[in-house]
Design a protein around this motif. Structure first.
Motif, PDB file in Angstrom:
ATOM      1  N   LYS A  75      39.158  54.918  42.083  1.00 48.71           N
ATOM      2  CA  LYS A  75      38.126  54.534  41.105  1.00 48.71           C
ATOM      3  C   LYS A  75      38.396  55.175  39.738  1.00 48.71           C
ATOM      4  N   LEU A 105      41.499  53.587  38.057  1.00 52.02           N
ATOM      5  CA  LEU A 105      41.187  52.303  37.411  1.00 52.02           C
ATOM      6  C   LEU A 105      40.418  52.510  36.110  1.00 52.02           C
ATOM      7  N   GLU A 164      42.420  48.058  51.111  1.00 53.51           N
ATOM      8  CA  GLU A 164      41.611  47.557  49.998  1.00 53.51           C
ATOM      9  C   GLU A 164      42.133  48.077  48.654  1.00 53.51           C
ATOM     10  N   LYS A 198      45.165  46.035  47.685  1.00 58.72           N
ATOM     11  CA  LYS A 198      44.754  44.709  47.209  1.00 58.72           C
ATOM     12  C   LYS A 198      44.141  44.781  45.818  1.00 58.72           C
ATOM     13  N   THR A 199      43.318  45.782  45.577  1.00 60.48           N
ATOM     14  CA  THR A 199      42.671  45.927  44.263  1.00 60.48           C
ATOM     15  C   THR A 199      43.706  46.175  43.173  1.00 60.48           C
ATOM     16  N   GLU A 230      45.918  43.026  42.708  1.00 59.33           N
ATOM     17  CA  GLU A 230      45.182  41.935  42.061  1.00 59.33           C
ATOM     18  C   GLU A 230      45.137  42.121  40.546  1.00 59.33           C
ATOM     19  N   LYS A 231      45.093  43.363  40.114  1.00 57.06           N
ATOM     20  CA  LYS A 231      45.031  43.673  38.682  1.00 57.06           C
ATOM     21  C   LYS A 231      46.426  43.838  38.070  1.00 57.06           C
TER      22      LYS A 231
END
Length: 191
Positions: free
Chosen positions: A74, A77, A106, A109-110, A113-114
């Protein structure tokens, strides 16, 4: 860091993995965040001029012993968003994600995806203790992790990071890691 960028580019290795260091004593979190953001902006812009990427590796234990300032997915990001430059990515350490209590599938994937997943460090973790174990000697189920990397079409490097074992028997750690990974997950690796 700029010298590392220059050296990396000279070696045709355009991904530079970095960490944020610790929060200095006597500095509050907001002030330290601004300092880290300013530093990343400077080195990321320098790297961009050389077609290189800077990748953040977070370390568990925010503000605590052994933990770095950026300590989880978190915060990673958020820092990337705050820096706002296109060539700041992630070196995802799977063991760190596990110790942080995250679901590495997860997280993969996060970040993917970005468009941020640039490098993966791999080790096993036992009893949720931040000690880098040989894959197969800990509790991580690697099958869903490799499957997630395959699903997101991850094409970057996967590097063993066994620094906890460097002074013991590094040859044994390398051999056992290779045997375990190839015998259990060989289809995920190019040889």
């Amino acid at each position: 860091v700029k010298k590392v960028i220059d050296f990396s580019v000279m070696l045709n290795c355009p991904d530079i993995n970095s960490s944020t260091g610790y929060q200095p004593a006597g500095r509050d979190g907001k002030e330290a965040w601004e300092d880290v953001k300013k530093c990343y902006r400077e080195v990321v812009r320098y790297a961009a001029e050389r077609d290189a990427w800077i990748n953040i590796e977070y370390e568990p234990g925010k503000y605590g012993p052994g933990g770095l300032f950026i300590a989880n997915a978190k915060d990673t990001l958020k820092m990337i968003e705050d820096v706002g430059e296109g060539n700041l990515g992630v070196n995802l350490d799977i063991g760190h994600s596990v110790v942080c209590g995250e679901n590495p599938v997860e997280v993969i994937k996060t970040f993917a995806e970005k468009g941020l997943l640039r490098h993966v460090h791999l080790e096993d973790i036992k009893d949720n203790i931040h000690f880098h174990e040989v894959p197969g000697d800990g509790d991580i189920d690697f099958q869903p992790i490799f499957k997630a990397m395959q699903e997101v079409n991850y094409q970057g490097s996967v590097t063993l990071e066994l620094y906890s074992l460097w002074d013991r028997d590094p040859a044994d750690a390398a051999i056992r890691s290779h045997q375990y990974l190839m015998s259990n997950f060989g289809e995920f690796f190019e040889v």
